[in-house]
Write a protein that holds these residues in place. Sequence first.
Motif, mmCIF file in Angstrom:
data_model
loop_
_atom_site.group_PDB
_atom_site.id
_atom_site.type_symbol
_atom_site.label_atom_id
_atom_site.label_comp_id
_atom_site.label_asym_id
_atom_site.label_seq_id
_atom_site.Cartn_x
_atom_site.Cartn_y
_atom_site.Cartn_z
ATOM 1 N N THR A 91 -34.067 -7.853 -76.307
ATOM 2 C CA THR A 91 -34.426 -9.270 -76.430
ATOM 3 C C THR A 91 -33.279 -10.207 -76.052
ATOM 4 O OG1 THR A 91 -33.801 -9.324 -78.765
ATOM 5 C CG2 THR A 91 -36.086 -8.756 -78.249
ATOM 6 N N ASN A 92 -33.679 -11.369 -75.525
ATOM 7 C CA ASN A 92 -32.699 -12.314 -74.984
ATOM 8 C C ASN A 92 -31.804 -12.950 -76.047
ATOM 9 O OD1 ASN A 92 -33.578 -11.806 -72.425
ATOM 10 N ND2 ASN A 92 -34.869 -13.614 -72.265
ATOM 11 N N ASN A 93 -32.298 -13.056 -77.283
ATOM 12 C CA ASN A 93 -31.455 -13.648 -78.325
ATOM 13 C C ASN A 93 -30.135 -12.887 -78.465
ATOM 14 O OD1 ASN A 93 -33.304 -11.576 -79.758
ATOM 15 N ND2 ASN A 93 -31.545 -11.778 -81.133
ATOM 16 N N ALA A 94 -30.164 -11.602 -78.124
ATOM 17 C CA ALA A 94 -29.012 -10.729 -78.351
ATOM 18 C C ALA A 94 -27.963 -10.808 -77.241
ATOM 19 C CB ALA A 94 -29.493 -9.288 -78.503
ATOM 20 N N LEU A 95 -28.296 -11.440 -76.120
ATOM 21 C CA LEU A 95 -27.381 -11.452 -74.965
ATOM 22 C C LEU A 95 -26.117 -12.267 -75.236
ATOM 23 C CD1 LEU A 95 -29.931 -11.949 -72.042
ATOM 24 C CD2 LEU A 95 -28.481 -9.936 -72.413
ATOM 25 N N ASN A 145 -23.747 -3.462 -72.481
ATOM 26 C CA ASN A 145 -23.338 -2.690 -73.658
ATOM 27 C C ASN A 145 -24.500 -2.749 -74.647
ATOM 28 O OD1 ASN A 145 -22.206 -1.585 -75.943
ATOM 29 N ND2 ASN A 145 -20.339 -2.826 -75.895
ATOM 30 N N ASP A 146 -25.221 -1.634 -74.745
ATOM 31 C CA ASP A 146 -26.432 -1.570 -75.577
ATOM 32 C C ASP A 146 -26.022 -1.269 -77.027
ATOM 33 O OD1 ASP A 146 -29.128 -1.565 -76.219
ATOM 34 O OD2 ASP A 146 -29.513 0.455 -75.448
ATOM 35 N N VAL A 147 -25.287 -2.224 -77.618
ATOM 36 C CA VAL A 147 -24.744 -2.059 -78.974
ATOM 37 C C VAL A 147 -25.847 -1.592 -79.934
ATOM 38 C CG1 VAL A 147 -23.734 -3.301 -80.948
ATOM 39 C CG2 VAL A 147 -22.928 -3.778 -78.606
ATOM 40 N N SER A 148 -25.537 -0.557 -80.703
ATOM 41 C CA SER A 148 -26.546 0.099 -81.534
ATOM 42 C C SER A 148 -26.018 0.346 -82.936
ATOM 43 C CB SER A 148 -26.934 1.440 -80.902
ATOM 44 O OG SER A 148 -27.406 1.250 -79.570
ATOM 45 N N ALA A 167 -26.007 -11.079 -80.544
ATOM 46 C CA ALA A 167 -24.702 -10.640 -80.011
ATOM 47 C C ALA A 167 -24.596 -9.124 -79.831
ATOM 48 C CB ALA A 167 -23.537 -11.158 -80.865
ATOM 49 N N PHE A 168 -25.737 -8.423 -79.863
ATOM 50 C CA PHE A 168 -25.736 -6.961 -79.666
ATOM 51 C C PHE A 168 -25.914 -6.572 -78.192
ATOM 52 C CE2 PHE A 168 -26.845 -4.564 -83.863
ATOM 53 C CZ PHE A 168 -25.948 -5.328 -84.583
ATOM 54 N N LYS A 169 -26.032 -7.535 -77.288
ATOM 55 C CA LYS A 169 -26.307 -7.167 -75.893
ATOM 56 C C LYS A 169 -25.377 -7.866 -74.902
ATOM 57 C CE LYS A 169 -28.933 -4.026 -76.661
ATOM 58 N NZ LYS A 169 -28.263 -3.901 -77.875
ATOM 59 N N PRO A 170 -24.082 -7.492 -74.913
ATOM 60 C CA PRO A 170 -23.185 -8.006 -73.871
ATOM 61 C C PRO A 170 -23.676 -7.574 -72.486
ATOM 62 C CG PRO A 170 -21.936 -6.905 -75.623
ATOM 63 C CD PRO A 170 -23.384 -6.595 -75.857
ATOM 64 N N MET A 171 -23.667 -8.527 -71.543
ATOM 65 C CA MET A 171 -24.063 -8.196 -70.163
ATOM 66 C C MET A 171 -23.189 -9.000 -69.205
ATOM 67 S SD MET A 171 -27.858 -8.100 -68.353
ATOM 68 C CE MET A 171 -28.281 -9.831 -68.437
ATOM 69 N N GLY A 172 -22.632 -8.302 -68.188
ATOM 70 C CA GLY A 172 -21.799 -8.993 -67.209
ATOM 71 C C GLY A 172 -20.797 -8.022 -66.594
#
Lengths: 261, 261
Positions: A91-95, A145-148, A167-172
């Motif tokens: 989900t986008n909230n996590a990005l 980073n698919d933080v789990s 904040a569980f889905k860093p992307m870049g």
Amino acid sequence: MKWCRFQIGDTVSYGIVEDEVRVIAVSGTPFETYTVTATTYPLSAVKLLVPVIPPTFYAGGLNYPEHVQWWAQYSGTPPRVATEPGIGYRTNNALIAYDEPIIKPKDASDEFQVEGELVAVIGKKARHLSAENALSCVLGYTIGNDVSQRTWQIQDGSLWRAKNSDAFKPMGPWIATDLDPNNLETTIRINGQVQIRFNTRHMLFNAASHIAKISRYSTLHPGDVVWLGAEGATPNMRPGDVVEIEISGIGTLRNSVVAEA
Amino acid sequence: MKWCRFQIGDTVSYGIVEDEVRVIAVSGTPFETYTVTATTYPLSAVKLLVPVIPPTFYAGGLNYPEHVQWWAQYSGTPPRVATEPGIGYRTNNALIAYDEPIIKPKDASDEFQVEGELVAVIGKKARHLSAENALSCVLGYTIGNDVSQRTWQIQDGSLWRAKNSDAFKPMGPWIATDLDPNNLETTIRINGQVQIRFNTRHMLFNAASHIAKISRYSTLHPGDVVWLGAEGATPNMRPGDVVEIEISGIGTLRNSVVAEA
């Protein structure tokens, strides 16, 4: 070519990263039409943003052999024997973007782990692709980073907070074009120490297989992303850690970990 | 107030629906700032669009008592006894508007079913809400048809194509504000014949519980939607059928069913 999305002052725009030191501002986006402008900034002067906010955020399942074995042992479940890619969602909230902090929730256990993944970024609308022509709809590749949070993953029987908390889905840091997604070296470091290295050629199902499968029933849209899984045992991250995921030909996604206030 | 998103010619805009016969065009959106314009159209002259493209598309799980029992029997699994809302996701590729056709894929079995659902539309950014104040972030409510291909749902062990294939997520016709989501009558008709009626007061977990739970770990954003589940046995739809989901205080979501070409 390396496409970034960046902010300088109040202005958000796409840009082309040159030699990892300079950004040339672009009017428009790589998903539609664009014009390269005459404006250049030092990369160090801009804030990198998540390179795209996806209309749909796809994520493959257990997609590397050692990770499948590790997860079976870790979770006490039989190893999954898959005959085709597993398709899930995030989900986008996590990005969050490059250099933004991964936030460890107050009530999360220490089993708070990094999964470094190749991410395919869709560039054009596509449906009914085959594995042979699937990559024709891809603009390029970035890093996720698919933080789990493993305690929640096992306890909830759902990936809701385990993988989709804020904040569980860093992307870049950006989208690199003209790469062969089937031969990229991934290196994961915590505080500079290498945790694991793996090549994308060891994926059980490659980028093309995932995209072809999705497109059998779902139209892919410009900006959709497909995360492609992590290999091996996934290490814990602690507040204070700096986590780097480097993929050859793309660059390095770096984020620090902070405890929720 | 009833908020629609509509197209006339090449122009897309939000509007306010009056007496279900007229649309007053609005500049801006109900999620940010807006100005009511002097332009009015007959409702019959505009094309209604999906009222919002959600940044995140949340969907509750088995959320009505008779549906839980029916699903257990239908799928041959034990009835789920849940102590809190189940939180899942759907995808934007699947969204279609009022009056657009639901497309039954060629290889879908006859177990192609309608689920008529209340949908909460988030109006403002929110985090850490309680069940008591959760509805403060809601702009209003619309109607969703969580079209489900049951053979795939059971066979795949995933909701990917079973619930997220193109055209499987009708949503509309508009967003109604100032409603009590805990006392709305839902009526589902196929070709004018009532299939089931139920009141939202029978939800196992209401809109506020779902929103409060999500907001414990995830920021809700303007335009996010939360689908809230269907009651009872869910009837099959066949190509040629006209499916209507009416919810008191909102209106009727109507779509026809066509076979994939």
